[in-house]
Write an enzyme that holds these catalytic residues in place. Structure first.
Site, PDB file in Angstrom:
ATOM      1  N   GLY A 116      21.803  98.128  27.052  1.00  0.00           N
ATOM      2  CA  GLY A 116      21.774  97.450  25.706  1.00  0.00           C
ATOM      3  C   GLY A 116      22.839  96.430  25.988  1.00  0.00           C
ATOM      4  O   GLY A 116      23.595  96.179  27.470  1.00  0.00           O
ATOM      5  N   GLU A 135      25.321 102.460  33.109  1.00  0.00           N
ATOM      6  CA  GLU A 135      24.855 103.846  34.523  1.00  0.00           C
ATOM      7  C   GLU A 135      23.948 103.725  35.377  1.00  0.00           C
ATOM      8  O   GLU A 135      23.722 103.497  36.784  1.00  0.00           O
ATOM      9  CB  GLU A 135      25.140 104.841  33.969  1.00  0.00           C
ATOM     10  CG  GLU A 135      25.427 106.089  34.776  1.00  0.00           C
ATOM     11  CD  GLU A 135      24.376 107.120  33.768  1.00  0.00           C
ATOM     12  OE1 GLU A 135      24.402 106.745  32.449  1.00  0.00           O
ATOM     13  OE2 GLU A 135      24.522 108.712  34.325  1.00  0.00           O
ATOM     14  N   ILE A 192      29.642  99.838  25.059  1.00  0.00           N
ATOM     15  CA  ILE A 192      30.442 100.015  24.692  1.00  0.00           C
ATOM     16  C   ILE A 192      30.556 101.695  24.664  1.00  0.00           C
ATOM     17  O   ILE A 192      31.901 102.088  23.496  1.00  0.00           O
ATOM     18  CB  ILE A 192      29.966  99.467  23.174  1.00  0.00           C
ATOM     19  CG1 ILE A 192      27.933 100.672  22.438  1.00  0.00           C
ATOM     20  CG2 ILE A 192      29.086  98.597  23.208  1.00  0.00           C
ATOM     21  CD1 ILE A 192      28.282 100.429  21.301  1.00  0.00           C
ATOM     22  N   ASP A 193      29.794 102.680  25.159  1.00  0.00           N
ATOM     23  CA  ASP A 193      30.341 103.784  25.127  1.00  0.00           C
ATOM     24  C   ASP A 193      31.350 104.161  25.771  1.00  0.00           C
ATOM     25  O   ASP A 193      31.873 105.205  25.257  1.00  0.00           O
ATOM     26  CB  ASP A 193      28.879 104.781  25.417  1.00  0.00           C
ATOM     27  CG  ASP A 193      27.121 104.283  24.928  1.00  0.00           C
ATOM     28  OD1 ASP A 193      27.939 103.601  23.790  1.00  0.00           O
ATOM     29  OD2 ASP A 193      27.070 104.877  24.778  1.00  0.00           O
ATOM     30  N   ARG A 240      26.035 108.810  22.805  1.00  0.00           N
ATOM     31  CA  ARG A 240      24.582 109.630  22.716  1.00  0.00           C
ATOM     32  C   ARG A 240      25.232 111.104  24.002  1.00  0.00           C
ATOM     33  O   ARG A 240      25.526 111.698  23.778  1.00  0.00           O
ATOM     34  CB  ARG A 240      23.915 109.205  24.260  1.00  0.00           C
ATOM     35  CG  ARG A 240      22.230 108.309  23.278  1.00  0.00           C
ATOM     36  CD  ARG A 240      21.462 107.981  24.962  1.00  0.00           C
ATOM     37  NE  ARG A 240      22.011 107.496  25.345  1.00  0.00           N
ATOM     38  CZ  ARG A 240      21.786 105.600  26.166  1.00  0.00           C
ATOM     39  NH1 ARG A 240      20.154 105.688  25.381  1.00  0.00           N
ATOM     40  NH2 ARG A 240      21.911 105.335  26.758  1.00  0.00           N
ATOM     41  N   GLU A 295      26.070 109.836  17.266  1.00  0.00           N
ATOM     42  CA  GLU A 295      25.181 109.828  17.709  1.00  0.00           C
ATOM     43  C   GLU A 295      24.447 110.936  18.514  1.00  0.00           C
ATOM     44  O   GLU A 295      23.123 111.535  17.882  1.00  0.00           O
ATOM     45  CB  GLU A 295      24.174 108.628  17.595  1.00  0.00           C
ATOM     46  CG  GLU A 295      24.286 108.035  19.374  1.00  0.00           C
ATOM     47  CD  GLU A 295      23.840 107.012  19.614  1.00  0.00           C
ATOM     48  OE1 GLU A 295      22.726 106.426  19.179  1.00  0.00           O
ATOM     49  OE2 GLU A 295      23.964 106.553  20.467  1.00  0.00           O
ATOM     50  N   ARG A 334      26.641 111.281   1.452  1.00  0.00           N
ATOM     51  CA  ARG A 334      25.735 110.036   1.761  1.00  0.00           C
ATOM     52  C   ARG A 334      26.156 109.301   3.557  1.00  0.00           C
ATOM     53  O   ARG A 334      27.040 109.163   3.765  1.00  0.00           O
ATOM     54  CB  ARG A 334      26.195 108.420   0.912  1.00  0.00           C
ATOM     55  CG  ARG A 334      26.275 108.759  -0.458  1.00  0.00           C
ATOM     56  CD  ARG A 334      24.500 109.092  -0.700  1.00  0.00           C
ATOM     57  NE  ARG A 334      24.300 108.974  -2.456  1.00  0.00           N
ATOM     58  CZ  ARG A 334      24.127 108.376  -3.350  1.00  0.00           C
ATOM     59  NH1 ARG A 334      24.248 107.601  -3.346  1.00  0.00           N
ATOM     60  NH2 ARG A 334      24.053 108.795  -4.437  1.00  0.00           N
ATOM     61  N   ARG A 359      27.446  96.675  18.193  1.00  0.00           N
ATOM     62  CA  ARG A 359      26.788  95.500  19.512  1.00  0.00           C
ATOM     63  C   ARG A 359      27.630  94.639  19.926  1.00  0.00           C
ATOM     64  O   ARG A 359      26.861  93.424  20.285  1.00  0.00           O
ATOM     65  CB  ARG A 359      25.947  96.202  20.167  1.00  0.00           C
ATOM     66  CG  ARG A 359      25.783  98.260  20.768  1.00  0.00           C
ATOM     67  CD  ARG A 359      24.892  97.669  22.361  1.00  0.00           C
ATOM     68  NE  ARG A 359      23.981  97.201  22.243  1.00  0.00           N
ATOM     69  CZ  ARG A 359      22.207  97.888  22.203  1.00  0.00           C
ATOM     70  NH1 ARG A 359      22.695  98.597  22.465  1.00  0.00           N
ATOM     71  NH2 ARG A 359      21.326  97.494  22.395  1.00  0.00           N
TER      72      ARG A 359
HETATM   73  O1  F6P Z   1      24.071 102.615  26.823  1.00  0.00           O
HETATM   74  C1  F6P Z   1      24.338 101.848  25.549  1.00  0.00           C
HETATM   75  C2  F6P Z   1      23.860 102.096  23.972  1.00  0.00           C
HETATM   76  O2  F6P Z   1      23.759 101.183  22.575  1.00  0.00           O
HETATM   77  C3  F6P Z   1      24.153 104.069  23.271  1.00  0.00           C
HETATM   78  O3  F6P Z   1      25.293 104.546  22.680  1.00  0.00           O
HETATM   79  C4  F6P Z   1      22.628 103.944  22.498  1.00  0.00           C
HETATM   80  O4  F6P Z   1      22.707 105.119  22.000  1.00  0.00           O
HETATM   81  C5  F6P Z   1      21.754 102.728  23.130  1.00  0.00           C
HETATM   82  O5  F6P Z   1      22.181 102.348  23.588  1.00  0.00           O
HETATM   83  C6  F6P Z   1      20.893 102.308  21.887  1.00  0.00           C
HETATM   84  O6  F6P Z   1      19.556 101.634  22.972  1.00  0.00           O
HETATM   85  P1  F6P Z   1      18.592 100.732  22.313  1.00  0.00           P
HETATM   86  O7  F6P Z   1      19.056  99.382  21.937  1.00  0.00           O
HETATM   87  O8  F6P Z   1      18.346 100.458  23.033  1.00  0.00           O
HETATM   88  O9  F6P Z   1      18.015 101.237  20.700  1.00  0.00           O
END
Ligand code: F6P
Length: 338
Positions: free
Chosen positions: A10, A101, A124-125, A169, A219, A263, A272
């Site tokens: 990502g 990772e 970012i995680d 995640r 999420e 909501r 990002r």
């Molecule tokens: O690993 C970084 C991340 O932004 C996670 O927080 C998120 O679940 C995932 O990538 C989203 O991935 P994509 O850009 O493939 O939708």
């Protein structure tokens, strides 16, 4: 030395800062740099661009990655051999893979197969071990905090609860920091299943008392009473299940159980995007310089990392072995005052 850089997984604010710093430091040391396009895909098919001072000098504040990215994996002996052949055909001596990772896991396998690699931790995680923090994290937190501050005033105007879904995640670092920084009434993270009834009751009390209630949910967080959360089962090349939808689910449940108008707000990929914080610009600059210098010291199979005030190297396996999750004692202590 000819160094190949690539950005995988990502995207993340700060990727260009690493590229810029590495290329400028390499040029000062007499090295040449190329950037592989779209992560490991470019290393597999030898698609790359030349990187010099003119290309990188003005990109420290630019979001995204000038190299592009993908979630391509290097997971077989055949792919390792293909990457080695690409590097040989281009005369590339060493790699600086910038990623999380998965990207660094591929770098670990390549280093074990004899490719000189120094990784740079990105996500970012903030879920990589071996470093105090990953770049992109503080930017994502700030973006989400700004959004919550804005939606909070609207929530109060309408006597509503708002469930804000942030990324994360498997680790709740973004949610933890955003929840604390915005005074959320509840902060929900993947590390700790939550109780919907308790949250619904609290939302009703707070909306009655101060007209608004913000709930921040990662999420990947799940209610204790739901096994899978009804989440989509789309899997990428690394076997990650795509997540999302918890805010909509929880907002509905809160509304039904408490009667409070609730909501959902999903911040998604906006976290990002755009310019990195000053902290991330400085961190990425230091990491890019350190990666080139580590290659010059003859290091390989390592990752540059922030430890306190210093940038040091650690084995790549330290970063990818165990996920860096939120310690629950600290989480419970800090969120208990909300
Ligand atoms: O690993 C970084 C991340 O932004 C996670 O927080 C998120 O679940 C995932 O990538 C989203 O991935 P994509 O850009 O493939 O939708």
């Amino acid at each position: 030395m000819k160094i190949g850089l690539l950005t995988g997984g990502g995207d993340c604010p700060g990727l260009n800062g690493v590229i810029r710093a590495a290329v400028l430091r390499a040029a000062a040391l007499g090295d040449e740099c190329v950037g592989f396009l779209d992560g490991w895909r470019g290393a597999l098919d030898a698609s790359c661009m030349f990187l010099d001072k003119t290309v990188v000098q003005d990109i420290v504040a630019q979001g995204g990655t000038i190299l592009g990215t993908s979630r391509t994996n290097i997971d077989s002996a055949e792919r390792i051999a293909t990457v080695k052949a690409s590097l040989a055909s281009l005369g590339v001596d060493a790699l600086i893979p910038i990623g999380g990772e998965d990207t660094l896991g591929a770098a670990t396998r390549l280093a074990q197969a004899g490719v000189r690699c120094v990784g740079v931790p990105k996500t970012i995680d903030n879920d990589l071990s071996g470093t105090d923090v990953t770049f992109g994290f503080t930017t994502a937190v700030q973006i989400a905090v700004d959004a919550v501050d804005r939606v909070k005033t609207s929530s109060a105007s309408h006597h509503r609860a708002i469930v804000v879904e942030v990324m994360g995640r498997h680790a709740g670092w973004i949610a933890f920091n955003v929840g604390v920084a915005t005074g959320a009434i509840a902060t929900l993270i993947p590390e700790e299943p939550f109780d919907i009834d308790a949250i619904a009751a609290r939302a009703a009390t707070e909306v009655g008392r101060r007209r608004s209630a913000i709930i921040v949910v990662a999420e990947g967080a799940l209610p204790a009473e739901v096994a899978t959360g009804g989440q989509a089962q789309v899997v990428d090349e690394f076997g990650h299940v795509a997540v999302g939808g918890i805010a909509a689910y929880l907002a509905d449940e809160i509304k039904q159980r408490s009667g409070v108008d609730t909501r959902p707000l999903v911040l998604g990929h906006v976290q990002r995007g755009g310019t990195p914080t000053a902290f991330d610009r400085v961190l990425t600059t230091r990491l890019g310089i350190a990666a080139v210098e580590a290659l010059h010291r003859g290091e390989s199979g390592v990752m540059v990392a922030l430890h306190g005030e210093k940038i040091e190297t650690v084995p790549l396996s330290d970063a990818t072995g165990v996920l860096h999750t939120v310690p629950l004692d600290e989480f419970d202590q800090v969120t208990s005052i909300a």
